[in-house]
Each structure stands twice: as structure tokens, then as C-alpha cells.
Write a protein that holds these residues in place. Sequence first.
Motif, PDB file in Angstrom:
ATOM      1  N   SER A  91       0.769  -1.277  -7.137  1.00  0.00           N
ATOM      2  CA  SER A  91       0.606  -2.471  -7.969  1.00  0.00           C
ATOM      3  C   SER A  91       0.908  -3.761  -7.198  1.00  0.00           C
ATOM      4  N   ASN A  92       1.762  -3.681  -6.189  1.00  0.00           N
ATOM      5  CA  ASN A  92       2.093  -4.872  -5.403  1.00  0.00           C
ATOM      6  C   ASN A  92       1.350  -4.904  -4.064  1.00  0.00           C
ATOM      7  N   SER A  93       0.287  -4.138  -3.985  1.00  0.00           N
ATOM      8  CA  SER A  93      -0.438  -3.962  -2.730  1.00  0.00           C
ATOM      9  C   SER A  93      -1.422  -5.100  -2.461  1.00  0.00           C
ATOM     10  N   ILE A  94      -1.753  -5.262  -1.203  1.00  0.00           N
ATOM     11  CA  ILE A  94      -2.791  -6.194  -0.773  1.00  0.00           C
ATOM     12  C   ILE A  94      -4.060  -5.364  -0.573  1.00  0.00           C
ATOM     13  N   ASP A  95      -4.645  -4.928  -1.683  1.00  0.00           N
ATOM     14  CA  ASP A  95      -5.820  -4.042  -1.687  1.00  0.00           C
ATOM     15  C   ASP A  95      -5.610  -2.770  -0.877  1.00  0.00           C
ATOM     16  N   GLY A  96      -4.362  -2.378  -0.658  1.00  0.00           N
ATOM     17  CA  GLY A  96      -4.057  -1.167   0.073  1.00  0.00           C
ATOM     18  C   GLY A  96      -3.964  -1.346   1.575  1.00  0.00           C
ATOM     19  N   TRP A  97      -4.388  -2.515   2.080  1.00  0.00           N
ATOM     20  CA  TRP A  97      -4.381  -2.730   3.526  1.00  0.00           C
ATOM     21  C   TRP A  97      -2.971  -2.720   4.098  1.00  0.00           C
ATOM     22  N   ASP A  98      -2.007  -3.220   3.335  1.00  0.00           N
ATOM     23  CA  ASP A  98      -0.629  -3.210   3.812  1.00  0.00           C
ATOM     24  C   ASP A  98      -0.166  -1.776   4.042  1.00  0.00           C
ATOM     25  N   SER A  99      -0.489  -0.889   3.111  1.00  0.00           N
ATOM     26  CA  SER A  99      -0.106   0.521   3.236  1.00  0.00           C
ATOM     27  C   SER A  99      -0.836   1.199   4.391  1.00  0.00           C
ATOM     28  N   ILE A 100      -2.132   0.968   4.468  1.00  0.00           N
ATOM     29  CA  ILE A 100      -2.932   1.577   5.537  1.00  0.00           C
ATOM     30  C   ILE A 100      -2.382   1.191   6.909  1.00  0.00           C
ATOM     31  N   LEU A 101      -2.203  -0.098   7.122  1.00  0.00           N
ATOM     32  CA  LEU A 101      -1.763  -0.558   8.436  1.00  0.00           C
ATOM     33  C   LEU A 101      -0.322  -0.160   8.733  1.00  0.00           C
ATOM     34  N   SER A 102       0.527  -0.119   7.721  1.00  0.00           N
ATOM     35  CA  SER A 102       1.918   0.295   7.938  1.00  0.00           C
ATOM     36  C   SER A 102       1.998   1.730   8.425  1.00  0.00           C
ATOM     37  N   ILE A 103       1.133   2.580   7.911  1.00  0.00           N
ATOM     38  CA  ILE A 103       1.153   3.995   8.291  1.00  0.00           C
ATOM     39  C   ILE A 103       0.358   4.220   9.578  1.00  0.00           C
ATOM     40  N   LEU A 104      -0.753   3.554   9.703  1.00  0.00           N
ATOM     41  CA  LEU A 104      -1.648   3.756  10.840  1.00  0.00           C
ATOM     42  C   LEU A 104      -1.077   3.235  12.160  1.00  0.00           C
ATOM     43  N   GLN A 105      -0.414   2.105  12.125  1.00  0.00           N
ATOM     44  CA  GLN A 105       0.013   1.431  13.353  1.00  0.00           C
ATOM     45  C   GLN A 105       1.401   1.876  13.807  1.00  0.00           C
ATOM     46  N   MET A 106       1.573   3.166  14.023  1.00  0.00           N
ATOM     47  CA  MET A 106       2.856   3.680  14.487  1.00  0.00           C
ATOM     48  C   MET A 106       2.993   3.461  15.994  1.00  0.00           C
ATOM     49  N   PRO A 107       4.231   3.236  16.451  1.00  0.00           N
ATOM     50  CA  PRO A 107       4.430   3.051  17.890  1.00  0.00           C
ATOM     51  C   PRO A 107       4.247   4.364  18.643  1.00  0.00           C
ATOM     52  N   ASN A 108       3.889   4.261  19.908  1.00  0.00           N
ATOM     53  CA  ASN A 108       3.769   5.458  20.744  1.00  0.00           C
ATOM     54  C   ASN A 108       5.044   6.280  20.668  1.00  0.00           C
ATOM     55  N   GLY A 109       4.872   7.571  20.556  1.00  0.00           N
ATOM     56  CA  GLY A 109       6.004   8.486  20.482  1.00  0.00           C
ATOM     57  C   GLY A 109       6.335   8.943  19.072  1.00  0.00           C
ATOM     58  N   ILE A 110       5.839   8.237  18.067  1.00  0.00           N
ATOM     59  CA  ILE A 110       6.096   8.599  16.665  1.00  0.00           C
ATOM     60  C   ILE A 110       4.748   8.718  15.948  1.00  0.00           C
ATOM     61  N   PRO A 111       4.008   9.804  16.200  1.00  0.00           N
ATOM     62  CA  PRO A 111       2.692   9.928  15.570  1.00  0.00           C
ATOM     63  C   PRO A 111       2.786  10.283  14.087  1.00  0.00           C
ATOM     64  N   VAL A 112       1.879   9.703  13.330  1.00  0.00           N
ATOM     65  CA  VAL A 112       1.681  10.066  11.925  1.00  0.00           C
ATOM     66  C   VAL A 112       0.177  10.199  11.729  1.00  0.00           C
ATOM     67  N   ALA A 113      -0.266  11.370  11.299  1.00  0.00           N
ATOM     68  CA  ALA A 113      -1.674  11.537  10.960  1.00  0.00           C
ATOM     69  C   ALA A 113      -1.899  10.739   9.678  1.00  0.00           C
ATOM     70  N   THR A 114      -2.921   9.921   9.655  1.00  0.00           N
ATOM     71  CA  THR A 114      -3.143   9.039   8.516  1.00  0.00           C
ATOM     72  C   THR A 114      -4.507   9.319   7.906  1.00  0.00           C
ATOM     73  N   VAL A 115      -4.528   9.521   6.598  1.00  0.00           N
ATOM     74  CA  VAL A 115      -5.780   9.718   5.881  1.00  0.00           C
ATOM     75  C   VAL A 115      -6.163   8.410   5.190  1.00  0.00           C
TER      76      VAL A 115
END
Length: 160
Positions: A91-115
Motif C-alpha cells: 500500500s505504501n509502494s512506489i508501484d512496486g519499484w521500491d521493492s523490486i530494486l531493494s531485492i534485486l540490487q544486492m551487493p556482491n557476496g549476498i545473492p538473492v534470486a529475485t522473481v
Amino acid sequence: MSVQVGIIMGSKSDLHIMKDAADVFKEFGVEFEMTVVSAHRTPERMFDYAKNAAERGLKVIIAGAGGAAHLPGMVASITVLPVIGVPVKSSNSIDGWDSILSILQMPNGIPVATVALNAAKNAGLLAVQILSTADASLAVKMQAYKDELRKKVEESALEL
């Protein structure tokens, strides 16, 4: 059979999305657990969950989160298990882009598979594929699932 996958979410309001992963596990006969673990409101709970997940027998963690969506990355920084992040349009999202980028842009060494945004079903399917590397019966079920997808596309093509 013991619990193999943990489905966690930052808030109960994410359940309407995350239940799609649970539905996949029910279809494939994979034991799972589901709970709320907030990176921001219950950091100790998140730490304990991630730290103890492997010793409790989990093989994969699916973490759904909206907004700043730190849960998947923080869990991945603590556990050796594969973590699949589900960005949730909250409900407080910026069309979901905040969530997508927060999960997708992980630093090297801490991988997260993102759907994709709200794609908990794909997270469930990816978890089944990961588990099927060590479980031949799951691999057979996954192949049958993919064969059915192909068959539906071929039937649609014939209808045209």
C-alpha cells in the motif's frame, strides 16, 4: 517428510501474494512452513529464523516483502541457504519499484534470486526446481508440469 521450504513475509498483508508459493508446494507435495518475519519490526526474530533455518532442515527460503523490502537480503546475509525474494507491491509502494530494486540490487557476496513483482508462484516453482536437483521424484513432477505448459501452448497454436 520434513519441512523443506520456509515462506516468510514482512507483514500479514503480504499473505494474499505469498499464498501462491504455498499453493505450488501443495501441488508438488513439498512440505513448507509459513510465517511473518519483519526485518524492521522484529529484527531478532528475523535473525533467529535465518540463523537456525538450515539446522531445522530447511533447504530454501522464500522471502516476500514490500516497500523498502530488506527482508530477503537480510535473511540471505545470515543463512547459507538459497533465498528467493518476492517483491510485493504494498500500500505504501512506489508501484512496486521500491521493492523490486531493494531485492534485486544486492551487493556482491549476498545473492538473492529475485522473481517478478507479486510473483510468489514463480518463487515456489524455482524452489521446487532447486529441490529437484536432489530429489528425482520432484524432478519428474517438474518435468510433467513443464510438459503440460508446453501442451497448452501447442493447443492454443492449433486453435489459431
